[in-house]
Scaffold this active site. Sequence first.
Site: not given
Length: 419
Positions: A65, A117, A188, A213
């Site tokens: 982690r 978004y 972004d 993406k």
Amino acid sequence: MTFADHPIDTPPRAPSPVHRFGTLAVHAGSPHDPSTGAVIEAISLSTTFAQSSVGKPIGAYEYSRSSNPNRDNFETAVAALEHAKYALAFASGSATTAVILQSLAAGSHVVSVSDVYGGTHRYFTQVAKAHGVKVTFTPEIEVDIRDHITPETKLVWIETPSNPTLRLVDIRTVATAAHEHGIMVVVDNTFMSPYVQNPLDHGADIVVHSVTKYINGHSDVVMGVAAFNSDAMKERLGFLQNAIGAIPSPFDCWLAHRGLKTLHLRAREATTNATAVAKALESSPHVIAVNYPGLDSHPHRAIARKQHRNGMGGGMLSFRIKGGHGAAERFCQTTNIFTLAESLGGVESLVEVPSSMTHAGIPRDQREAVGVFDDLVRISCGVEDAEDLKADVLQALERAVVWPKISNGLNGFTNGHAS
């Protein structure tokens, strides 16, 4: 711990790296295995790593982690491509947004562009306020940013191009104004990818991506990443990455890193295809308007020429179709190559209606205020042949706009005779 409370020097454009983008994409974060000579890294699935003595791990890793070889290599590659000192990967683009917002102290204020978004809008309006962060939206951030800044403003959030209207923002202009007040700027960069645009070169403090993406590019990984240069930011965001634990799996990191190696090839082809499709749409009598920053008709074309590699428009575009929401739905259901689906940036071309899909959670009046009307169609161009994509769009326009008119005109008649 919070970030800057004093003026920030907006850095000049970073010097060009020693190697160009394609070379970095293939080789950054990709060391050969020292024991086997393997040129492709192994997938390290171990959750824990042996220690030589108490508190002394054998190597650089202790618990997956906190850090993992595949994640480290992927982060190194993204940092190189975004001209950043650091990058941190997260379980999704939304998790990346959440961690950045949670790095702000309660009572902080954020200024954001309006057309973001849908998931970002949802977090800003429904989650951020739960931990005491207020967000103000503005459609003209370059013009009125100073009007929205308060003593509590700690962050400015930009999408450029915006989703789904493809509006552009001059990053340097906004960063200069924000930095005068010690305010960080986040961009972004999902729609453009690191190949087309590098926001840190234009003064941004953090660049974020939905890795799902373009960076991954194959529609088989959900991930996010943030890249930046600040040592203090690395300490704070790295702490939250570990403490919150919203981290990607080693296999997802391996897949995303593999996808990244061909980003420059895919981004170029997607731009070629989107340009062809946008020009075809712009010439069609069945289209009201086309939003594509690669067209000379785009109102922010000058920004694209300044901020995007070679003035590229990227692979994303949107357009308003004649015939309203019904025509928009018919268009999406009658394409043969474009798949009706959410998401973007994969090798396959996708199409959707934002008002009913990706942006359905935003109230209609807010959507329409920034141009997200019910007749808006969003397209993600993949890497298929441009002529095939153009032909598919044109036939779908005919079937969505013209055919219903013909059918209505012939209602009640068969072969010219009343039925």
